[in-house]
Motif scaffolding. Structure first.
Motif: not given
Lengths: 238, 272, 238, 272, 238, 272
Positions: D15-27
């Motif tokens: 879920t966290q990862m998807l949040d970030l990915l929705s902004k096209q960002k990676r950790l």
């Protein structure tokens, strides 16, 4: 083709058809074991030792109302004509299985719930009939360990060579003969606890061979009884 | 199988079984000396030199023969090789785990091997190409597909049928030219094994898994075509009297003849 | 070099480029299993069986909120041209892995917490595309077992031979051809659950091969559906 | 890795990862199609015929090539041997236990093997000494030293570099005399593999271990020098649509070209 | 017979009898490990990594009042002249054992009850004295992991070649020489934690070789200390 | 044995032991540098080329030598083979499980092997039949029958005696005819190993299992006939000072002479 029985009815090692090889049993040879025995039966030289009843590891193997028995029959690398690699062969695994079953026939397993009885057999020198000699040694070791038994077990093969039914086959009679029938026997309960055979036996020969094997077993039982008595008296003297 | 069981459950089941047996009945309604139906499918595996699927009731096995060339054993330079290998596939029962052969599958392999070898079903001496150097190896692989007792006989029938119907590529040098001909294996006879168990004084032929799980003794006897006993294996953790044993032989022998007749019929139907 | 496609566009076994080998599926062939199926796909003859969901041993492997899946793909010694020794090869271990992943795509694992689902595949006779036929058989066995599934899965390879993209490669087309692409597919969800390929594919060929494999999969799905329906109606009649 | 995870934790992380990915960002701040830095050390092992240490971010592997002589496989008498073996060293991660190769290391070995073999990087036909009897065997051993995702590509680059720079003792009979010359392996081209994962609709190239642990699908594609697809392997327990797959191919292909350029530069710097 | 020492007392690689090969140590090379180190000692190239103290699985192995130590010394297939198959040899198993014992000499195991410390050593390239170089690397990795230690350990062999006692044998001196004596040593406690030797040593030669090895160890200790200091200062700067 | 023990129990036992040792006493009344009685039975296994059963106190081992022919190692084409293998039989102690050799039995095998090999007891060069092709292989298998400490020395004496008294079938071509003669192995000398442990400042020769279980260090040193040190192995998880080590050498050397005298007497009594 080797002739196994001569014109006088004598076998290669001079025995008659119903004669045993020399059998010698010594009890209590492995200090660390709960029970142990050493047998010489012909050229067989075999040690058996019992550990247990003891705790079962891993736990999920234990049976709540009786003991598990494990048995390992193993031949030393120097026990055979050609060196035998140390890892167990299929033959050794099968013999371990039939020895374990033979043992289970005499043990009061319900007296040792949740525990395990380990029996280890090492063949230091092999000859014909090593599984039979092994069961005799195991039986002596079990008696030595004080585990409850319904009877003793002894083992002796019969077989067929040059068309005759003979007792207690040697290595060469096993290899060159026409049939082999290892039998283990409880002398007081008069029951067979191990039976295998291979070769070609008519029904009559089969029955004759079985009777002969039981006769041999009864003689071995006397040797075993003596060995145990001797050990028993020695213990008394202490 | 050597499943570790509580003796309470085992004894309960045994008591029920003995009740029935006292009326000479079995759970599935069979007579004590009655076999379940034997179903045979010949040659299901075309890539094998010979194959057979055999069911006895719900027990199902498949055997396949592969004939390859290789070196003979040093002590039998004048003989081809027979190698029997049984696998308890993990799909055959909830109790079987994947892994190298355990003592039970080794026992089946070795009992089938001895029955075939000691009955002299195959003339291994005819399988020599160059003595001491090159011989034919007959691999008999047996897959246990579903377990419901009496694996020994099912495996034995499948092995015998797959050997008896196998054809291999025999190299023959004919007038200097090497020819390959599809050749049947050098058969002498059809051996049959019969398995029974004892529960108390009763002798039950062809036990189901349920019956087998409470046996006192188990006995597998292989007979050749003349009624000779060629191989035998006692199982079970209860002793057997000599009388019981002789009774087992007497019961098994005619059953072996019946099964042999079936096997021969199947073969002659397929290869008239 | 063997010519795999003749001047009439026919393959060695007479098929056209987009033609499947005969496929036959039987459900419920292993009595002891919770679900099972047998497939013949070309010369492939494969049994799959499902045991579970059941308890996990040893305990430390269990996952509190979903099931574990185990899969073993194994070839019988007599299944191949040359006898295959029984111990699993690296190839069999890899195929077990990709089959397990394909399966995990359709299972509702969360419905079976703390449990294990064992799937065993035995190849009794092998031909080209055995992993594809295996996944079809597994899918049938899972359906037979009643385990919750999101969709069925079917498997079918495409590939390249004599420069052409072809469907459902046979053994010889796999060995002598220029490319192989096993695909497993969920027909209702329209998703690929297994994909491997090797050979030399241009991007265009790759896309064509993938489309062709999916077309093949849709046909196999019809066979699978029929087999399950048949089994279903039979059950109804009882 | 096939670590057994609770789906609760897995889902949280996802879920966290998807949040970030929705902004096209990676950790780690990378773009979705961006690789981590690739570091290469050529020829660290002088006792090997060729070797390379390759890091992609914190993932580190070392590959070594040994060329020995041996018998060819019976079905390819006219070809040398290529044997690829990857080991997940237990020092590479807290999750790796010592022991024989498990399914994960076998997968890496086989995917690398197929990529090299199918791209025809090596001309195995030139590695024959005596057809059917004696050939050169190219052993490619890959040690995984530290795991942080994308082992496939790290292992592939290391394998390719160690093969491409290897020199072996070639025996040549010259005017009756046997001469040994240090000879490069018979190369045809440099293949490159590119690995990506999908999380929801997103495609991430060169995943870290953390990203990899929540992937839906993983896809490794090997390209030859003409942009052909030579080998592919899907991972993951979620299905992939045809569209996604085509998008992955489109993203991977130019990345393969970049990596190939890097590899070639490293080689030509070392062996100008 | 190869001459290992020339008329000027110089060895094949130009060293004097009491001269070390170059030693280079780098700490913290494996990101995932709790501690790690890389050593080059002559042509030896070795990585060591520490995982733990961590939980013990399976549980029945744990010891209530101290930590267990496990050690695995392994050689990569490409580390040797001839390719070494990946499965551990008897030699590797024995070296794992003597390295573990050496380690146990310096660890405060009582500080980590019920836990396990795993130490993995991978020889990427081997030369004479790889077990000695390994213990130095292990010691650096343990220090890097922050596990409590009584002292550091370093390792260096001495031996005998052309009748002379020499320090820090290379591969060829090990193989062609007359004796090899790997020694691991705790420099502050002045104790030997690993000692093996083989060859033919007079009592005097034995004592001389031991003294020489300890002298070598003291020099390696300086290298190790410097490597740790460097890492320590670097950490400070952050 | 590397039994996992609680350090509490270990420390208790050690304290008791140290109390006694402070009075220079051992649990069984021996002096610190005293061996238990050594009992030897020569040639118990007729099927072996040589064999010996050796007891040191309650420790009992049996070794058997088999001489076969085989290929030499590629790097020593001019030497026969010596292969030493020790097995801790599961019947030897409650702590031993059946299974492939573990680190403890491998250590015994390798320490015995090095002692025999490095002392040059056997002239392996005389065991060549055809250089690089065929040599004699001397297999020394050692069965541990009962464990009560000091397995190293018991195994070593048994191995040495079984080698020293072995006779093998040597093929000699005499005037064109091949003859086989029972030939002793090509011996050069009798090596002896002596094992001691340290507990605190004390050095105890020939430890019992109970003593061995609380040792600080253990040291096994092999001496040749001229008093040279040929092989050594430190055990234990406590460091040893140089002084202690030299003291151990000084104590072990005369003991090696005593044991060698015993071994030689046994051999010359048997083969006068």
């Amino acid at each position: 083709m080797i002739k196994l029985i001569d014109e006088n009815g004598l076998r290669l090692d001079g025995r008659r058809f119903d004669e045993l090889r020399p059998v010698k049993i010594e009890v209590g040879v492995i200090k660390n074991a709960n029970g142990s025995a050493y047998i010489e039966h012909g050229k067989n030289k075999i040690v058996a030792a019992v550990y247990g009843p003891r705790e079962v590891h891993p736990k999920h193997l234990l049976i709540p109302d009786r003991a598990i028995v494990r048995c390992r029959y193993h031949m030393s690398p120097f026990s055979t004509e050609e060196r035998k690699p140390p890892q167990p062969t299929r033959r050794e695994i099968e013999i371990s299985l039939v020895l374990r079953r033979a043992m289970e026939c005499v043990l009061f397993l319900e007296e040792y719930p949740r525990s395990i009885i380990d029996v280890y057999v090492e063949v230091l020198q092999s000859d014909g009939g090593s599984r039979c000699a092994s069961i005799t040694a195991i039986s002596a070791a079990l008696a030595d360990s004080g585990i409850s038994m319904k009877d003793l077990i002894v083992g002796c093969a019969s077989g067929k060579a040059d068309g005759q039914i003979i007792l207690d086959l040697s290595d060469i009679e096993d290899k060159e003969g026409e049939g082999d029938m290892p039998v283990a026997y409880m002398p007081n309960l008069d029951k067979i606890t191990l039976l295998q055979f291979d070769g070609i036996f008519s029904e009559e020969e089969f029955k004759k061979a079985l009777d002969l094997a039981i006769m041999g077993n009864k003689k071995i039982y006397e040797v075993l009884r003596k060995a145990l008595m001797e050990k028993y008296f020695k213990t008394e003297e202490k | 199988m050597s499943f570790k069981r509580s003796s309470i459950i085992e004894n309960l089941r045994k008591t029920q079984m003995l009740d029935l047996l006292s009326k000479q009945k079995r759970l599935d309604g069979r007579a004590l000396n009655e076999y379940r139906p034997i179903t045979i499918r010949l040659n299901p595996i075309q890539k094998a030199n010979g194959s057979a699927e055999v069911s006895i009731g719900d027990t199902k096995v498949i055997a396949g023969v592969k004939v390859e060339t290789g070196e003979p054993f040093p002590d039998t330079p004048q003989q081809g090789l027979l190698i029997v290998n049984a696998e308890f596939l993990p799909l055959s029962s909830a109790m079987i785990e994947p892994g190298p052969p355990d003592e039970d599958s080794i026992e089946v392999s070795r009992v089938v091997d001895r029955g075939i070898r000691e009955s002299q079903m195959l003339n291994l001496k005819e399988l020599v190409i160059e003595p001491g150097k090159l011989v034919y190896c007959v691999f008999v692989d047996i897959d246990i597909l579903n377990i419901d007792g009496n694996l020994f006989d099912a495996a034995f029938i499948a092995a015998v049928l797959s050997i008896a119907t196998a054809k291999y590529d025999k190299k023959i040098v004919n007038e200097g030219k090497e020819e390959i001909t599809k050749t049947p294996l050098p058969l002498r006879l059809i051996p049959v094994s019969v398995t029974s168990i004892t529960i108390g004084d009763n002798i039950l032929l062809d036990p189901t898994e349920e019956e087998d799980s409470v046996h006192d003794s188990r006995m597998t006897i292989t007979f050749d075509e003349e009624g000779h006993l060629c191989a035998g294996q006692k199982g079970g953790s209860v002793g057997l009297s000599v009388e019981q044993l002789f009774k087992i032989v007497d019961l098994s022998k005619p059953k072996a003849e019946e099964i042999r007749a079936l096997i021969k019929k199947v073969i002659s139907n397929a290869y008239p």
